[in-house]
Design an enzyme around this catalytic site. Sequence first.
Site, PDB file in Angstrom:
ATOM      1  N   TYR A  63       0.870  -1.177   0.000  1.00 37.58           N
ATOM      2  CA  TYR A  63       0.000   0.000   0.000  1.00 37.58           C
ATOM      3  C   TYR A  63       0.911   1.232   0.000  1.00 37.58           C
ATOM      4  O   TYR A  63       1.589   1.506   0.981  1.00 37.58           O
ATOM      5  CB  TYR A  63      -0.893   0.044   1.242  1.00 37.58           C
ATOM      6  CG  TYR A  63      -1.883  -1.091   1.364  1.00 37.58           C
ATOM      7  CD1 TYR A  63      -2.257  -1.851   0.253  1.00 37.58           C
ATOM      8  CD2 TYR A  63      -2.460  -1.395   2.584  1.00 37.58           C
ATOM      9  CE1 TYR A  63      -3.180  -2.881   0.382  1.00 37.58           C
ATOM     10  CE2 TYR A  63      -3.391  -2.424   2.713  1.00 37.58           C
ATOM     11  CZ  TYR A  63      -3.738  -3.166   1.612  1.00 37.58           C
ATOM     12  OH  TYR A  63      -4.650  -4.193   1.738  1.00 37.58           O
ATOM     13  N   PHE A 214     -13.105  -5.728   1.224  1.00 40.79           N
ATOM     14  CA  PHE A 214     -14.235  -5.048   0.560  1.00 40.79           C
ATOM     15  C   PHE A 214     -15.553  -5.372   1.276  1.00 40.79           C
ATOM     16  O   PHE A 214     -16.540  -5.736   0.635  1.00 40.79           O
ATOM     17  CB  PHE A 214     -14.331  -5.424  -0.924  1.00 40.79           C
ATOM     18  CG  PHE A 214     -13.173  -4.951  -1.750  1.00 40.79           C
ATOM     19  CD1 PHE A 214     -12.376  -3.899  -1.328  1.00 40.79           C
ATOM     20  CD2 PHE A 214     -12.874  -5.539  -2.957  1.00 40.79           C
ATOM     21  CE1 PHE A 214     -11.300  -3.456  -2.095  1.00 40.79           C
ATOM     22  CE2 PHE A 214     -11.810  -5.106  -3.740  1.00 40.79           C
ATOM     23  CZ  PHE A 214     -11.017  -4.061  -3.300  1.00 40.79           C
ATOM     24  N   PRO A 215     -15.590  -5.240   2.633  1.00 43.79           N
ATOM     25  CA  PRO A 215     -16.839  -5.539   3.353  1.00 43.79           C
ATOM     26  C   PRO A 215     -17.961  -4.588   2.958  1.00 43.79           C
ATOM     27  O   PRO A 215     -19.136  -4.887   3.151  1.00 43.79           O
ATOM     28  CB  PRO A 215     -16.457  -5.351   4.823  1.00 43.79           C
ATOM     29  CG  PRO A 215     -15.279  -4.436   4.808  1.00 43.79           C
ATOM     30  CD  PRO A 215     -14.532  -4.755   3.543  1.00 43.79           C
ATOM     31  N   LEU A 216     -17.581  -3.441   2.383  1.00 43.61           N
ATOM     32  CA  LEU A 216     -18.583  -2.456   1.962  1.00 43.61           C
ATOM     33  C   LEU A 216     -18.628  -2.334   0.448  1.00 43.61           C
ATOM     34  O   LEU A 216     -19.117  -1.351  -0.103  1.00 43.61           O
ATOM     35  CB  LEU A 216     -18.280  -1.097   2.604  1.00 43.61           C
ATOM     36  CG  LEU A 216     -18.211  -1.135   4.133  1.00 43.61           C
ATOM     37  CD1 LEU A 216     -17.792   0.202   4.701  1.00 43.61           C
ATOM     38  CD2 LEU A 216     -19.548  -1.562   4.715  1.00 43.61           C
ATOM     39  N   GLY A 217     -18.070  -3.331  -0.260  1.00 41.78           N
ATOM     40  CA  GLY A 217     -18.156  -3.340  -1.708  1.00 41.78           C
ATOM     41  C   GLY A 217     -16.919  -2.837  -2.421  1.00 41.78           C
ATOM     42  O   GLY A 217     -16.825  -2.927  -3.632  1.00 41.78           O
ATOM     43  N   GLY A 218     -15.956  -2.277  -1.672  1.00 42.15           N
ATOM     44  CA  GLY A 218     -14.705  -1.858  -2.292  1.00 42.15           C
ATOM     45  C   GLY A 218     -14.847  -0.622  -3.149  1.00 42.15           C
ATOM     46  O   GLY A 218     -15.465   0.364  -2.758  1.00 42.15           O
ATOM     47  N   PHE A 219     -14.264  -0.690  -4.342  1.00 40.68           N
ATOM     48  CA  PHE A 219     -14.215   0.500  -5.198  1.00 40.68           C
ATOM     49  C   PHE A 219     -15.569   0.836  -5.803  1.00 40.68           C
ATOM     50  O   PHE A 219     -15.785   1.939  -6.298  1.00 40.68           O
ATOM     51  CB  PHE A 219     -13.153   0.315  -6.288  1.00 40.68           C
ATOM     52  CG  PHE A 219     -11.779   0.098  -5.723  1.00 40.68           C
ATOM     53  CD1 PHE A 219     -11.141   1.101  -5.008  1.00 40.68           C
ATOM     54  CD2 PHE A 219     -11.131  -1.118  -5.862  1.00 40.68           C
ATOM     55  CE1 PHE A 219      -9.886   0.905  -4.454  1.00 40.68           C
ATOM     56  CE2 PHE A 219      -9.877  -1.322  -5.317  1.00 40.68           C
ATOM     57  CZ  PHE A 219      -9.249  -0.313  -4.615  1.00 40.68           C
ATOM     58  N   THR A 220     -16.508  -0.143  -5.780  1.00 45.87           N
ATOM     59  CA  THR A 220     -17.891   0.158  -6.176  1.00 45.87           C
ATOM     60  C   THR A 220     -18.765  -0.122  -4.967  1.00 45.87           C
ATOM     61  O   THR A 220     -19.229  -1.249  -4.774  1.00 45.87           O
ATOM     62  CB  THR A 220     -18.341  -0.722  -7.368  1.00 45.87           C
ATOM     63  OG1 THR A 220     -17.994  -2.085  -7.073  1.00 45.87           O
ATOM     64  CG2 THR A 220     -17.661  -0.322  -8.655  1.00 45.87           C
ATOM     65  N   PRO A 221     -18.961   0.886  -4.102  1.00 48.14           N
ATOM     66  CA  PRO A 221     -19.684   0.667  -2.842  1.00 48.14           C
ATOM     67  C   PRO A 221     -21.052   0.040  -3.072  1.00 48.14           C
ATOM     68  O   PRO A 221     -21.679   0.244  -4.108  1.00 48.14           O
ATOM     69  CB  PRO A 221     -19.812   2.075  -2.269  1.00 48.14           C
ATOM     70  CG  PRO A 221     -18.686   2.844  -2.876  1.00 48.14           C
ATOM     71  CD  PRO A 221     -18.496   2.266  -4.252  1.00 48.14           C
TER      72      PRO A 221
END
Length: 289
Positions: A63, A214-221
Amino acid sequence: MASHGNSATFSLGSRQVKRLGYGAMQLAGPGVFGPPRDRHVALTVLREAISLGVNHIDTSDFYGPHVTNQIIREALHPYPDDLAIVTKIGARRGEDASWLPAFSPAELKQAVHDNLRNLGLDVLDVVNLRVMFGDGHGPHEGSIEESFSVLAELQQQGLVKHIGLSNVTAKQVAEARKIAEIVCVQNEYNIAHRQDDALIDALAGEGIAYVPFFPLGGFTPLQSSTLSDVAASLNATPMQVALAWLLQRSANILLIPGTSSVTHLRENMAAGDLQLSDEVLAVLNGMNA
């Protein structure tokens, strides 16, 4: 599904960690590359996470690269005794910010030493092997024996306490467990992306943590009218409901939502106090039907 509030913990190697942790990915610059827009804010977010009780931070030296680990060290070193810092190896960044496999024995060893140096540690708590087969997105079958054995060797040398896997299939988990004990699996999983249901349940039976990225969908929320409606009815945000759903999905799930904002951090942590009724769970579970 049993309910577990914010206070509940689960074992991560030799530590008991709170189930709501923090993912440091967003502390780097745009696209997880380069320095943050505001270093002071990044330091503040980390210190606030600790003050809110977080004792599990997920990071990686790719990162930035190197950026998030250096910020973690600046913000928190010397580290609290109960803090588990989990990192991952197996990738590197191109000059153009691309994500490239870094799977050779030499690259894996170098990555462990880079993490130790940038975090200011003599031994890493947990290191996940991030598998990048196929296009690098999503798990793809293939033997991980050679690369995983390198990590097991570094563990025997005392540089790494515990090892885990990321972006893997159930078959790869089984292959790794023949070589060394694993303490966690980190794969993509959220309320709308549930391919790992069987794996989560199998790991729970073995006492192995499952850490959804990506628990919240990552780059596409995650965008869902169902989620929004449920959130409105509970006076919560859709993201809080998505996190609460994961906490109630299985006791071995450890969450690492990432943010570069103190406000969002506090909102994420508050999800631990949100209890979803059986009726609400049934509606949310139907999202995947």
